[in-house]
Structure formats: structure tokens, C-alpha cells
Write a protein that holds these residues in place. Structure first.
Motif, PDB file in Angstrom:
ATOM      1  N   THR A  84       0.828  -1.209   0.000  1.00 25.76           N
ATOM      2  CA  THR A  84       0.000   0.000   0.000  1.00 25.76           C
ATOM      3  C   THR A  84       0.859   1.255   0.000  1.00 25.76           C
ATOM      4  O   THR A  84       0.570   2.233  -0.700  1.00 25.76           O
ATOM      5  N   ALA A  85       1.935   1.234   0.775  1.00 22.42           N
ATOM      6  CA  ALA A  85       2.779   2.427   0.903  1.00 22.42           C
ATOM      7  C   ALA A  85       3.740   2.606  -0.268  1.00 22.42           C
ATOM      8  O   ALA A  85       3.957   3.735  -0.738  1.00 22.42           O
ATOM      9  N   LEU A  86       4.317   1.509  -0.758  1.00 27.44           N
ATOM     10  CA  LEU A  86       5.382   1.608  -1.746  1.00 27.44           C
ATOM     11  C   LEU A  86       4.976   1.147  -3.141  1.00 27.44           C
ATOM     12  O   LEU A  86       5.647   1.492  -4.122  1.00 27.44           O
ATOM     13  N   GLY A  87       3.910   0.347  -3.228  1.00 27.77           N
ATOM     14  CA  GLY A  87       3.557  -0.283  -4.484  1.00 27.77           C
ATOM     15  C   GLY A  87       4.187  -1.659  -4.567  1.00 27.77           C
ATOM     16  O   GLY A  87       5.194  -1.942  -3.920  1.00 27.77           O
ATOM     17  N   ARG A  88       3.574  -2.532  -5.371  1.00 25.86           N
ATOM     18  CA  ARG A  88       4.030  -3.920  -5.437  1.00 25.86           C
ATOM     19  C   ARG A  88       5.429  -4.029  -6.036  1.00 25.86           C
ATOM     20  O   ARG A  88       6.254  -4.828  -5.593  1.00 25.86           O
ATOM     21  N   ARG A  89       5.736  -3.207  -7.037  1.00 27.53           N
ATOM     22  CA  ARG A  89       7.035  -3.292  -7.698  1.00 27.53           C
ATOM     23  C   ARG A  89       8.166  -2.938  -6.743  1.00 27.53           C
ATOM     24  O   ARG A  89       9.159  -3.660  -6.641  1.00 27.53           O
ATOM     25  N   ARG A  90       8.040  -1.832  -6.023  1.00 25.42           N
ATOM     26  CA  ARG A  90       9.108  -1.421  -5.108  1.00 25.42           C
ATOM     27  C   ARG A  90       9.232  -2.375  -3.925  1.00 25.42           C
ATOM     28  O   ARG A  90      10.336  -2.638  -3.431  1.00 25.42           O
ATOM     29  N   THR A  91       8.098  -2.902  -3.469  1.00 23.62           N
ATOM     30  CA  THR A  91       8.144  -3.845  -2.352  1.00 23.62           C
ATOM     31  C   THR A  91       8.894  -5.108  -2.743  1.00 23.62           C
ATOM     32  O   THR A  91       9.744  -5.608  -1.992  1.00 23.62           O
ATOM     33  N   LEU A  92       8.615  -5.630  -3.932  1.00 22.10           N
ATOM     34  CA  LEU A  92       9.294  -6.837  -4.377  1.00 22.10           C
ATOM     35  C   LEU A  92      10.794  -6.582  -4.561  1.00 22.10           C
ATOM     36  O   LEU A  92      11.631  -7.389  -4.144  1.00 22.10           O
ATOM     37  N   ALA A  93      11.130  -5.444  -5.174  1.00 22.70           N
ATOM     38  CA  ALA A  93      12.543  -5.117  -5.366  1.00 22.70           C
ATOM     39  C   ALA A  93      13.254  -4.960  -4.019  1.00 22.70           C
ATOM     40  O   ALA A  93      14.404  -5.396  -3.851  1.00 22.70           O
ATOM     41  N   GLY A  94      12.569  -4.363  -3.057  1.00 19.21           N
ATOM     42  CA  GLY A  94      13.151  -4.218  -1.726  1.00 19.21           C
ATOM     43  C   GLY A  94      13.413  -5.563  -1.062  1.00 19.21           C
ATOM     44  O   GLY A  94      14.427  -5.741  -0.366  1.00 19.21           O
ATOM     45  N   GLY A  95      12.518  -6.525  -1.283  1.00 28.67           N
ATOM     46  CA  GLY A  95      12.726  -7.857  -0.742  1.00 28.67           C
ATOM     47  C   GLY A  95      13.970  -8.510  -1.317  1.00 28.67           C
ATOM     48  O   GLY A  95      14.752  -9.144  -0.592  1.00 28.67           O
TER      49      GLY A  95
ATOM     50  N   VAL B 229       8.113 -11.941   1.368  1.00 30.12           N
ATOM     51  CA  VAL B 229       7.624 -10.683   0.791  1.00 30.12           C
ATOM     52  C   VAL B 229       7.559 -10.810  -0.730  1.00 30.12           C
ATOM     53  O   VAL B 229       6.565 -10.434  -1.370  1.00 30.12           O
ATOM     54  N   VAL B 230       8.631 -11.332  -1.323  1.00 31.25           N
ATOM     55  CA  VAL B 230       8.658 -11.515  -2.778  1.00 31.25           C
ATOM     56  C   VAL B 230       7.550 -12.467  -3.213  1.00 31.25           C
ATOM     57  O   VAL B 230       6.813 -12.195  -4.171  1.00 31.25           O
ATOM     58  N   LYS B 231       7.402 -13.588  -2.520  1.00 26.55           N
ATOM     59  CA  LYS B 231       6.396 -14.580  -2.898  1.00 26.55           C
ATOM     60  C   LYS B 231       4.983 -14.019  -2.819  1.00 26.55           C
ATOM     61  O   LYS B 231       4.149 -14.269  -3.710  1.00 26.55           O
ATOM     62  N   LEU B 232       4.684 -13.272  -1.765  1.00 29.61           N
ATOM     63  CA  LEU B 232       3.339 -12.720  -1.626  1.00 29.61           C
ATOM     64  C   LEU B 232       3.027 -11.738  -2.748  1.00 29.61           C
ATOM     65  O   LEU B 232       1.895 -11.693  -3.248  1.00 29.61           O
ATOM     66  N   CYS B 233       4.010 -10.966  -3.158  1.00 28.95           N
ATOM     67  CA  CYS B 233       3.794 -10.039  -4.277  1.00 28.95           C
ATOM     68  C   CYS B 233       3.530 -10.802  -5.572  1.00 28.95           C
ATOM     69  O   CYS B 233       2.659 -10.419  -6.368  1.00 28.95           O
ATOM     70  N   VAL B 234       4.263 -11.895  -5.799  1.00 32.24           N
ATOM     71  CA  VAL B 234       4.059 -12.679  -7.015  1.00 32.24           C
ATOM     72  C   VAL B 234       2.714 -13.399  -6.984  1.00 32.24           C
ATOM     73  O   VAL B 234       1.992 -13.432  -7.986  1.00 32.24           O
ATOM     74  N   ASP B 235       2.348 -13.971  -5.832  1.00 36.03           N
ATOM     75  CA  ASP B 235       1.045 -14.626  -5.707  1.00 36.03           C
ATOM     76  C   ASP B 235      -0.086 -13.670  -6.053  1.00 36.03           C
ATOM     77  O   ASP B 235      -1.033 -14.019  -6.771  1.00 36.03           O
ATOM     78  N   ALA B 236      -0.002 -12.472  -5.507  1.00 38.47           N
ATOM     79  CA  ALA B 236      -1.053 -11.481  -5.752  1.00 38.47           C
ATOM     80  C   ALA B 236      -1.115 -11.102  -7.230  1.00 38.47           C
ATOM     81  O   ALA B 236      -2.207 -10.915  -7.791  1.00 38.47           O
TER      82      ALA B 236
ATOM     83  N   GLY C  92      17.151  -8.413 -13.433  1.00 37.99           N
ATOM     84  CA  GLY C  92      16.163  -8.948 -14.362  1.00 37.99           C
ATOM     85  C   GLY C  92      14.770  -8.445 -14.071  1.00 37.99           C
ATOM     86  O   GLY C  92      14.009  -8.094 -14.990  1.00 37.99           O
ATOM     87  N   PHE C  93      14.417  -8.381 -12.787  1.00 39.01           N
ATOM     88  CA  PHE C  93      13.103  -7.861 -12.409  1.00 39.01           C
ATOM     89  C   PHE C  93      12.950  -6.411 -12.840  1.00 39.01           C
ATOM     90  O   PHE C  93      11.914  -6.016 -13.389  1.00 39.01           O
ATOM     91  N   ALA C  94      13.988  -5.591 -12.610  1.00 41.26           N
ATOM     92  CA  ALA C  94      13.921  -4.176 -12.994  1.00 41.26           C
ATOM     93  C   ALA C  94      13.799  -4.018 -14.503  1.00 41.26           C
ATOM     94  O   ALA C  94      13.053  -3.162 -14.992  1.00 41.26           O
ATOM     95  N   LEU C  95      14.498  -4.867 -15.256  1.00 44.41           N
ATOM     96  CA  LEU C  95      14.453  -4.770 -16.719  1.00 44.41           C
ATOM     97  C   LEU C  95      13.058  -5.082 -17.255  1.00 44.41           C
ATOM     98  O   LEU C  95      12.512  -4.336 -18.070  1.00 44.41           O
ATOM     99  N   VAL C  96      12.468  -6.189 -16.794  1.00 43.53           N
ATOM    100  CA  VAL C  96      11.128  -6.556 -17.270  1.00 43.53           C
ATOM    101  C   VAL C  96      10.097  -5.527 -16.806  1.00 43.53           C
ATOM    102  O   VAL C  96       9.210  -5.138 -17.565  1.00 43.53           O
ATOM    103  N   SER C  97      10.215  -5.072 -15.569  1.00 42.88           N
ATOM    104  CA  SER C  97       9.267  -4.075 -15.051  1.00 42.88           C
ATOM    105  C   SER C  97       9.373  -2.770 -15.806  1.00 42.88           C
ATOM    106  O   SER C  97       8.368  -2.114 -16.093  1.00 42.88           O
ATOM    107  N   ARG C  98      10.596  -2.360 -16.164  1.00 44.54           N
ATOM    108  CA  ARG C  98      10.786  -1.109 -16.892  1.00 44.54           C
ATOM    109  C   ARG C  98      10.171  -1.191 -18.281  1.00 44.54           C
ATOM    110  O   ARG C  98       9.536  -0.256 -18.756  1.00 44.54           O
TER     111      ARG C  98
END
Length: 404
Positions: free
Chosen positions: A284-295, A328-335, A395-401
Motif C-alpha cells: 500500500t505504501a510503496l507499491g508492489r514493484r518497489r516492495t518486491l525489489a526491496g525484498g 515478501v517476494v512470494k506474496l507479491c508474485v502470488d497477488a 532482471g526484475f527491474a528490466l522486465v518491469s521497466r
């Protein structure tokens, strides 16, 4: 929310049994004084525990998008219960590693139908707007329950003994998880868990053959899912290396045995639980992309900073933080899968998800077993695990970008 509670109880029973069965079998093979275990034998054991996720995944995905998921949950739990009793008997009678690994492959392969079915069915009992919170609760508490099941295995081994008979009795207790899970699943009405419609060929074998292809095509067409897969695979590769090292360190370098491994498992459960409590707020605070990258970044810092000293306290701390980061990463991917993939394909995408991340972990364990020090003290492997995180983050940053 009665359906959600019932699905939770179905999940918790199954995952408690999974945790107890896997820990009981691991104890029988890795920490049994009547058996010898070197890095390659340990890697073979982990392969037996993880490979079914890859072998059965495509079949589970295609069939879960074709069959009534309620019936799958009931029948798969019943079959798994019978197979657990067979495996427990094999352990108690001193069966060799090949027999035990084969039984583990079959039991955990059947478990894939249960776990994939639970994930694919969840959107049928939870409103879309609450999927992130519900998924965090179900996945996190389910993982914690699995850790509790593993802890029960440690306690039962202390009660029954660490010889073959005691290990067999410990492993056999997992049958109660299957019985309870089948009973809770049977309380749903027919068709209540989907699929709502069948987007499948008329021939079942053709449907199974197309499972991976359809799941892969859906993932590629959904960049949020594809980027998540890249990040999660990187975590599981790093986790596989760390898992092998921790087992060796506890048994040979630290001399803590099953008790030390139990401490590490308990801290893994704590990390998973904390992740479940805070991930929705982070998203909610950071967004799913930033949360996953932070994990992923936290995982890299943890494995290098706390893994290199190769001491008992830092290893336990690393277990806590790596499990938190990975969950944290898994929950973001599941969602992402549950929100961005249609119900008619969701089972196949979850099956592909299981296949990819577990192939990555099996490969990392196998490769690490070839070069790891006999006592687990390999700084080079710690750095390699950290590199996995950094490659995954890139790799995550490249695909997300590209998606943005």
C-alpha cells in the motif's frame, strides 16, 4: 467469509502434514545415526523433496483448470494419506535411500494437486479487492503452520527416538494432516471452487500437454507476473544454496544436529509470519514493484552480510531475514497471478510458477553440492547466493521497466 475460513482450514491441515512429513523424512535420512549423509546424499534428499513440484506442476495446472477443484482436494488428500503410511513403514523397516526418495517424490507430487488447487480456488471465496490481504494471510499462516509441523517432527523424534523405528513413527503422524484437510475440503459444495468455465481441449492428455505452454504464454502476456517470476526464481536459487549450507553447518561445523536445524526452521517461521503481517502495508505504501525489489535487495544484503562470518548466531539471523525477504517476494508474485490472470488459466500459471521456482532451487542445491566444503564452510557459495539476488533484481527491474 465462511468459505475463506474453510479453505484456510483445508490449507492449514495439509501444510501441517507436509511440514511434519518432510521434516520427519529429512531427519530419517540426514540426522539418523544408522545412516550416513554427505553433501551429495543431502542434495539427493532435497531433490526428492522438491522435484515433484516441477514434475507434477504442469499436470496439476491443466487438470485443475478442467476438474472440479473440490473433488481434487478431497481425493488428493486421501491418496496422500495412504502414501504417507507406506513411506512411514519403509522408514521404520530401514528401507534404502532410493526407496525413500521415490516415495517422497510420489507423496509430495500428490501434494502439488492440493497446494495448487488451494491457490487457484482462493479467488472463489475472497472478493478481488481483498485478494492481497487474504493471500498474505493464507500463504503466510500456511507456511508458518508447515514450520510448526516440522517442529512437531523434531518433538516426536525426541519422543520416539532417532533410529529407524522412531523416524517411521514420526513420519507416519503426518497422515492426520491429510485426513483433516480432506474432511474440510469435503464441506464445500460441488463446483464452489471452480473452475467457472473450461478452456481446454476435449482430450485430457492434450490438455495436460498444453498446460505448460498455456501457462507460459499467459505469464509472458502479463509482464507483472513475468517480472515476479524472475525475482522469485533468483530468491529460490539463493535459498537453495543457503539451505544446503545450513544443514551441513548444523551437522558438522556447529555440531548442533537436528536441534540446531530446528532453531533455524523456527526462525524461518518467524520471518514468514512477520512478512505476512507487513507485506500488505508495504504494498500500500510503496507499491508492489518497489516492495518486491526491496525484498530482493534485503535478501542480497542478508546473505552476504550475515552469511560470510559462518557462525551459529549470524546463520540463525540470516535464516530469519532471508525467510522474511523471500516471503515478501512470494506474496507479491502470488497477488500478481491471482489479480492479473484469468480464472480459466490461473491453475496453469500457478503450476508453471511452481515448476520454475522449484527447478531453480533443485538446480542450485545440486550445483552447490558439487563444490561445498564437507562441513558447509564455503564463503564462495555465500557470495554466489548474494549474486543470485543481484542478478534477479536486475532482471526484475528490466522486465518491469519494459512494462512501464
Amino acid at each position: 467469509m465462511g468459505g475463506f475460513r474453510r479453505l484456510l482450514f483445508t490449507r492449514f491441515s495439509a501444510q501441517w502434514g507436509d511440514g511434519l512429513f518432510q521434516a520427519g523424512l529429512a531427519g530419517a535420512v540426514l540426522f539418523n545415526p544408522e545412516r550416513e549423509a554427505d553433501p551429495l546424499a543431502i542434495a539427493a534428499g532435497f531433490t526428492a523433496l522438491l522435484l515433484p513440484y516441477s514434475i507434477i506442476g504442469p499436470f496439476a495446472g491443466a487438470l485443475l483448470d478442467r476438474w472440479d477443484r473440490r473433488r481434487v482436494l478431497v481425493l488428493a488428500n486421501a491418496v496422500r494419506g495412504l502414501l504417507i503410511l507406506v513411506a512411514a513403514l519403509a522408514v521404520a523397516t530401514g528401507a534404502g535411500g532410493t526407496v525413500l526418495f521415490t516415495l517422497a517424490l510420489v507423496v509430495i507430487g500428490v501434494s502439488r494437486f492440493v497446494n495448487s488447487g488451494l491457490s487457484a480456488a482462493q479467488p472463489h471465496v475472497v472478493p478481488v479487492r481483498n485478494l492481497v490481504e487474504a493471500n498474505a494471510l493464507a500463504t503466510t499462516l500456511g507456511a508458518v503452520i508447515a514450520v510448526i509441523g516440522a517442529g512437531c517432527a523434531v518433538g516426536l523424534r525426541a519422543l520416539f527416538g532417532d533410529h529407524d523405528l522412531g523416524s517411521g513413527l514420526t513420519t507416519g503422524f503426518a497422515v492426520f494432516g491429510s485426513i483433516a484437510s480432506a474432511w474440510f475440503a469435503s464441506r464445500f459444495t460441488r463446483g464452489a471452487l471452480g473452475p467457472d468455465e473450461v478452456d481446454e481441449p476435449a482430450q485430457p492428455l492434450v490438455a495436460v500437454a498444453r498446460g505448460l505452454f498455456d501457462g507460459g504464454r499467459a505469464a509472458v502476456r502479463t509482464p507483472t507476473v513475468l517480472a515476479g517470476f524472475v525475482g522469485l526464481m533468483a530468491h529460490r536459487m539463493a535459498f537453495g544454496v543457503a539451505l544446503l549450507m545450513v544443514v551441513l553447518l548444523m551437522r558438522f561445523r556447529f555440531g548442533e544436529g537436528m536441534g540446531g536445524l530446528g532453531e533455524a526452521v523456527a526462525l524461518v517461521g518467524v520471518g514468514i509470519l512477520i512478512a505476512g503481517l507487513v507485506t500488505a502495508r508495504l504494498v500500500t505504501a510503496l507499491g508492489r514493484r518497489r516492495t518486491l525489489a526491496g525484498g530482493l535487495l534485503l535478501g542480497a544484503v542478508t546473505v552476504i552480510g550475515l552469511g560470510l562470518p559462518l557462525t551459529m548466531p549470524t546463520t540463525l539471523a540470516a535464516a530469519l531475514l532471508m525467510s522474511f525477504a523471500g516471503q515478501v517476494v512470494k506474496l507479491c508474485v502470488d497477488a500478481a497471478v491471482q489479480r492479473d490472470v484469468g480464472d480459466e488459466l490461473r491453475g496453469r500459471v500457478f503450476a508453471l510458477y511452481d515448476t520454475l521456482v522449484n527447478v531453480a532451487q533443485v538446480a542450485s542445491v545440486a550445483l552447490a553440492a558439487l563444490v561445498v566444503a564437507p562441513d558447509g564452510g564455503s564463503p564462495g557459495l555465500v557470495l554466489a547466493a548474494g549474486a543470485c539476488y543481484f542478478v534477479g533484481l536486475a532482471g526484475f527491474a528490466l522486465v518491469s521497466r519494459d512494462h512501464a
